[in-house]
Motif scaffolding. Sequence first.
Motif, mmCIF file in Angstrom:
data_model
loop_
_atom_site.group_PDB
_atom_site.id
_atom_site.type_symbol
_atom_site.label_atom_id
_atom_site.label_comp_id
_atom_site.label_asym_id
_atom_site.label_seq_id
_atom_site.Cartn_x
_atom_site.Cartn_y
_atom_site.Cartn_z
ATOM 1 N N ILE A 101 0.843 -1.199 0.000
ATOM 2 C CA ILE A 101 0.000 0.000 0.000
ATOM 3 C C ILE A 101 0.878 1.249 0.000
ATOM 4 O O ILE A 101 0.654 2.180 -0.779
ATOM 5 N N LEU A 102 1.875 1.261 0.869
ATOM 6 C CA LEU A 102 2.764 2.423 0.953
ATOM 7 C C LEU A 102 3.575 2.619 -0.320
ATOM 8 O O LEU A 102 3.748 3.760 -0.779
ATOM 9 N N ILE A 103 4.059 1.524 -0.907
ATOM 10 C CA ILE A 103 4.800 1.641 -2.174
ATOM 11 C C ILE A 103 3.890 2.233 -3.248
ATOM 12 O O ILE A 103 4.298 3.103 -4.017
ATOM 13 N N GLY A 104 2.643 1.793 -3.298
ATOM 14 C CA GLY A 104 1.691 2.332 -4.273
ATOM 15 C C GLY A 104 1.419 3.816 -4.056
ATOM 16 O O GLY A 104 1.409 4.601 -5.007
ATOM 17 N N GLN A 105 1.210 4.205 -2.807
ATOM 18 C CA GLN A 105 0.983 5.623 -2.496
ATOM 19 C C GLN A 105 2.216 6.456 -2.810
ATOM 20 O O GLN A 105 2.109 7.558 -3.356
ATOM 21 N N LEU A 106 3.359 5.923 -2.469
ATOM 22 C CA LEU A 106 4.623 6.612 -2.719
ATOM 23 C C LEU A 106 4.855 6.802 -4.212
ATOM 24 O O LEU A 106 5.182 7.904 -4.664
ATOM 25 N N LYS A 107 4.638 5.735 -4.976
ATOM 26 C CA LYS A 107 4.825 5.828 -6.421
ATOM 27 C C LYS A 107 3.876 6.859 -7.024
ATOM 28 O O LYS A 107 4.279 7.670 -7.869
ATOM 29 N N SER A 108 2.644 6.862 -6.582
ATOM 30 C CA SER A 108 1.666 7.821 -7.090
ATOM 31 C C SER A 108 2.084 9.256 -6.764
ATOM 32 O O SER A 108 2.074 10.134 -7.638
ATOM 33 N N SER A 109 2.463 9.508 -5.520
ATOM 34 C CA SER A 109 2.884 10.857 -5.106
ATOM 35 C C SER A 109 4.129 11.312 -5.838
ATOM 36 O O SER A 109 4.205 12.451 -6.314
ATOM 37 N N VAL A 110 5.116 10.428 -5.930
ATOM 38 C CA VAL A 110 6.379 10.783 -6.586
ATOM 39 C C VAL A 110 6.155 11.011 -8.078
ATOM 40 O O VAL A 110 6.682 11.976 -8.649
ATOM 41 N N THR A 111 5.366 10.167 -8.713
ATOM 42 C CA THR A 111 5.096 10.308 -10.145
ATOM 43 C C THR A 111 4.428 11.644 -10.443
ATOM 44 O O THR A 111 4.808 12.350 -11.386
ATOM 45 N N GLU A 112 3.452 12.016 -9.637
ATOM 46 C CA GLU A 112 2.768 13.296 -9.822
ATOM 47 C C GLU A 112 3.731 14.466 -9.604
ATOM 48 O O GLU A 112 3.738 15.430 -10.370
ATOM 49 N N HIS A 113 4.539 14.372 -8.581
ATOM 50 C CA HIS A 113 5.513 15.426 -8.268
ATOM 51 C C HIS A 113 6.528 15.579 -9.413
ATOM 52 O O HIS A 113 6.813 16.692 -9.854
ATOM 53 N N VAL A 114 7.052 14.473 -9.896
ATOM 54 C CA VAL A 114 8.030 14.486 -10.993
ATOM 55 C C VAL A 114 7.404 15.087 -12.249
ATOM 56 O O VAL A 114 8.024 15.919 -12.928
ATOM 57 N N ARG A 115 6.193 14.679 -12.564
ATOM 58 C CA ARG A 115 5.515 15.202 -13.751
ATOM 59 C C ARG A 115 5.371 16.727 -13.649
ATOM 60 O O ARG A 115 5.632 17.449 -14.607
ATOM 61 N N ASP A 116 4.980 17.208 -12.478
ATOM 62 C CA ASP A 116 4.823 18.643 -12.275
ATOM 63 C C ASP A 116 6.161 19.369 -12.427
ATOM 64 O O ASP A 116 6.231 20.411 -13.079
#
Length: 187
Positions: A101-116
């Motif tokens: 769950i944490l890896i999924g949340q982390l990946k989602s947050s990091v991916t959005e941050h990187v894209r921005d």
Amino acid sequence: MGHGGNVIQELTADHREVDELFAQIETHTAADSRRRELADQLTIELVRHSVAEEEHLYPAVRRYVDGGDDLADKEIADHSEVERLLKDLESCEPGDAQFDILIGQLKSSVTEHVRDEEDRLFRLLAGACPPEALGELGEKVRQAKETAPTRPHPAAPDTPPLNKLLAPGTGMVDRVRDMLTGRGKQD
């Protein structure tokens, strides 16, 4: 994590390394202890990267980019969320349901941050900041990553001047802990 080039090239290369670490974690089964090693490496890379951005990238964004204060504040808030997730991940074992769950949340947050960052912030900075300053920032970011902490410290300051004063000492303590425990060693 030291690639060369200006600050945008350096940080973009870091982003690709983090993408690769997420991909590697996903290829291992829940029972595979290698997932813990990869999660630790991911944590090390994300923390060092975040500290370097907070010390050098975001002050430059504030200085050169119109509306830079709001942009930098948003990115720092993103880092705080990622750091909280990393802190929670530290106490999980790869076989725990919470780990995935944490890896999924982390990946989602990091991916959005990187894209921005890559789609908006880097473009704005490249258009407003002199090329020689971008090059100098790249070197400062590389140096900061060498002394940065390797573990999440959610309560640590994330803006100058305190972050620049405290990060090297915290980083030294983290690296000693890592050396004693073998954390972050790659075979």
